[in-house]
Design a protein around this motif. Structure first.
Motif, short mmCIF file in Angstrom:
data_model
loop_
_atom_site.label_atom_id
_atom_site.label_comp_id
_atom_site.label_asym_id
_atom_site.label_seq_id
_atom_site.Cartn_x
_atom_site.Cartn_y
_atom_site.Cartn_z
N ASN A 2 0.80 -1.22 0.00
CA ASN A 2 0.00 0.00 0.00
C ASN A 2 0.83 1.27 0.00
O ASN A 2 0.37 2.31 0.44
N PRO A 4 2.53 4.58 -1.51
CA PRO A 4 2.01 5.49 -2.52
C PRO A 4 2.65 5.20 -3.89
O PRO A 4 3.87 5.04 -3.97
N PRO A 5 1.84 5.10 -4.94
CA PRO A 5 2.42 4.81 -6.25
C PRO A 5 3.25 5.96 -6.83
O PRO A 5 4.09 5.73 -7.68
N GLU A 29 -1.95 8.53 -3.39
CA GLU A 29 -2.29 7.29 -2.67
C GLU A 29 -2.84 6.23 -3.64
O GLU A 29 -3.37 6.58 -4.69
N PRO A 30 -2.75 4.95 -3.25
CA PRO A 30 -3.28 3.90 -4.12
C PRO A 30 -4.79 4.06 -4.32
O PRO A 30 -5.52 4.33 -3.36
N GLY A 31 -5.23 3.95 -5.55
CA GLY A 31 -6.65 3.95 -5.87
C GLY A 31 -7.33 5.30 -5.81
O GLY A 31 -8.55 5.39 -5.92
N LEU A 65 5.79 3.97 -8.56
CA LEU A 65 5.62 2.56 -8.18
C LEU A 65 6.87 2.05 -7.47
O LEU A 65 7.37 0.96 -7.75
N ARG A 161 -1.23 0.22 -13.42
CA ARG A 161 -1.48 0.54 -12.01
C ARG A 161 -1.70 2.04 -11.84
O ARG A 161 -2.24 2.49 -10.85
N LEU A 162 -1.23 2.79 -12.85
CA LEU A 162 -1.27 4.25 -12.76
C LEU A 162 -1.77 4.81 -14.09
O LEU A 162 -1.31 4.40 -15.15
N ARG A 188 -11.60 3.93 -12.53
CA ARG A 188 -10.99 3.76 -11.21
C ARG A 188 -11.73 2.69 -10.41
O ARG A 188 -11.12 1.81 -9.81
N MET A 193 -7.10 1.45 -10.18
CA MET A 193 -5.81 2.12 -10.41
C MET A 193 -5.82 3.51 -9.77
O MET A 193 -6.88 4.06 -9.46
N SER A 194 -4.61 4.07 -9.57
CA SER A 194 -4.51 5.48 -9.16
C SER A 194 -4.55 6.31 -10.43
O SER A 194 -3.94 5.94 -11.43
#
Lengths: 277, 266
Positions: A2, A4-5, A29-31, A65, A161-162, A188, A193-194
């Motif tokens: 978890n 931060p990406p 932050e993630p998501g 990431l 993921r981003l 999202r 994903m962020s």
């Protein structure tokens, strides 16, 4: 897992002598849907280009990431980029390829999938952005809103993921712009994903954002939730939110010099000095 | 505060620095292209054949009609000029030697190079320039696709293979056209002319022309790419750099030709 990406620490950048970004630090932050907002010339596009690793900063670090995008070898950076998707403001679809080929390109380049599977994935992503059946059209045959959707489909084809979106609603009518906002929210929710969105569209920002980073003259003026930004008593933020122009300080001497076409006194370097060479 | 330099000197200095930077960029592009060609597969980014064939069709096959017409015209022109000049000494029968050598060693590679620079070099510059201002090159980069491998290597390989082949074709057409005129003018017959050409031309002469055309191929591609990648200022910038690309490519071809001939024939 978890972590931060995106983590940016003390980012400073220059164009020539001009200091563009000043000690920018932020974490996504993630998501979450993270909006970078600011007026023209605030440095938001420059910040995005740095997050994408297209520009090299003067100082500071950018970790995407978990990896420092400028410290890792080129091969690692290319691998990292397959886990990021980017929808550019103009779409940046390859004009020589059909919409389907544009969306399939990352899969063809980075995977060993056969053409049948690539075709299925491509059509699946086109369904997600409501462009089913348009894969054989060329980008020049699409409307502005369709280009943005196709660009989003290409950006998510590798299940990143981003996701980065540059001005997703710019140049669109309010209804189409709102449908793009809904699409970003849906993406999202569906893919977890962020998403980093650069925009100057307040309505769109307030609709989709989890947190907003307000940039002003290269500095982070505020970084907070939508409600906190709305409640902010900072004059510059309120000016931005209420679309008030800021009165420039008037210097009668400088104004007169500009009218007379005279250069600044410090500039004694011949006629080419104006070009900033 | 810097000293005030005379504007002319300053402009010359800036132009020189710009020129050196551009040469460095060109060398780096060539190096990167060779890197991707050799190691692309191992790095997970192979250079694919389909775009090379597509570029080959555009650069080579589509250029055949115009190359044929120009090569035939050059052959005829050389034959006419050769006979006219040699008549002064009563040595018209020796015209084949001059025509054969100058065609194979000089005119075919030169005219092919200039034509490909005008057709394909400029198209490459315009395409890359447009892609640059539309952020398509940035899009490739952020997708993790190396732009040099994807955009530069296919035309470079296609050009390096097809330019010598086009030159070979231009040799044949040019010699045949010259032969038709010479056979008719000197009443000797085409078969005798062909025999003479075959006995006069050495493999070395043919390779001289083909080697030059391969160098021209690299020059045209790299000049096109450097100019395309340097586009700024929208559509007007694309037009400006496309023109610059043609002028620079043709100049590079002519100057390189002279240097090559100087190095090889002395």
């Amino acid at each position: 897992m978890n972590q931060p990406p995106i983590v940016v620490e003390n980012l400073n950048t220059h164009y020539g002598d001009r200091h563009i970004l000043k000690n920018v630090s932020l974490a996504v932050e993630p998501g979450e849907i993270f909006i970078i907002m600011g007026g023209s010339g605030s440095g938001k596009t420059t910040l995005l280009n740095h997050l994408l690793g297209l520009l090299v900063p003067t100082s500071g670090t950018i970790r995407i990431l978990g990896q420092d995008i400028h410290a890792i070898p080129a091969l690692e950076r290319r691998k990292l980029r397959t886990r990021m998707g980017v929808a550019f403001q103009s779409g940046a679809l390859f004009s020589s390829m059909s919409v389907g080929d544009n969306i399939a390109l990352p899969l063809r380049e980075h995977s060993n999938l056969d053409e049948t599977t690539i075709g299925i994935v491509t059509r699946l992503k086109l369904e997600v952005v409501s462009l089913a059946g348009f894969e054989s059209l060329m980008p020049s045959e699409l409307s502005g809103g369709m280009i943005k959707r196709a660009a989003l489909a290409r950006a998510i084809v590798m299940d990143p993921r981003l996701l980065f979106c540059d001005e997703p609603s710019a140049g669109l009518d309010p209804v189409v712009a709102s449908s793009i906002d809904d699409l970003i929210l849906r993406l999202r929710d569906a893919m977890g994903m962020s998403i980093v969105v650069v925009t100057h569209d307040l309505e769109s920002a307030f609709k989709i954002a989890d947190r907003i980073c307000v940039l002003d003259r290269g500095e982070v003026l505020a970084l907070d939730t939508v409600d906190a930004i709305r409640r902010s008593d900072n004059e510059r933020i309120q000016n931005l939110l209420n679309r008030r122009t800021e009165e420039a300080e008037i210097d009668p001497d400088a104004y007169l010099r500009r009218l007379m076409g005279e250069k600044e006194r410090s500039s004694r370097f011949g006629p080419d000095a104006r070009k900033g060479l | 505060m810097p000293h005030r330099l005379p504007p002319l000197l300053e402009r010359v200095g800036r132009a020189a620095v710009g020129g050196v930077a551009e040469l460095g960029f060109a060398a780096s592009l060539l190096g990167q292209s060779l890197y991707w060609l050799a190691l692309g597969r191992a790095r997970g980014q192979p250079v694919r054949l389909a775009p090379i064939f597509a570029q080959g069709m555009d650069i080579g096959i589509a250029a055949l009609p115009i190359i044929t017409v120009l090569a035939a015209t050059i052959g005829l022109m050389l034959a006419i000029q050769g006979i006219y000049t040699l008549k002064t000494f009563g040595a018209e029968s020796r015209v084949t030697l001059g025509v054969a050598l100058s065609t194979v060693r000089e005119f075919s590679p030169l005219i092919t190079g200039i034509l490909v620079a005008g057709r394909s070099g400029s198209a490459l510059a315009a395409r890359l320039g447009t892609m640059r201002i539309n952020q398509e090159i940035d899009a490739l980069t952020v997708m993790g696709i190396a732009p040099v491998r994807f955009l530069v290597v296919p035309p470079l390989v296609a050009m390096a293979v097809l330019m010598p082949l086009l030159t070979l074709w231009a040799d044949l057409v040019s010699l045949a056209a010259a032969g038709l005129y010479i056979a008719a003018e000197l009443q000797t017959g085409f078969a005798a002319y062909a025999d003479e050409v075959l006995s006069l031309l050495k493999l070395n002469d043919l390779m001289h022309g083909l080697a030059k055309s391969a160098i021209f191929a690299v020059l045209v591609t790299i000049v096109g790419v450097v100019n395309g990648a340097s586009v700024s200022g929208g559509a007007e910038g694309v037009g400006r750099m496309t023109t610059r690309s043609v002028v620079q490519a043709i100049s590079a071809i002519v100057v390189t030709d002279m240097i090559f001939v100087f190095m090889v024939t002395r």
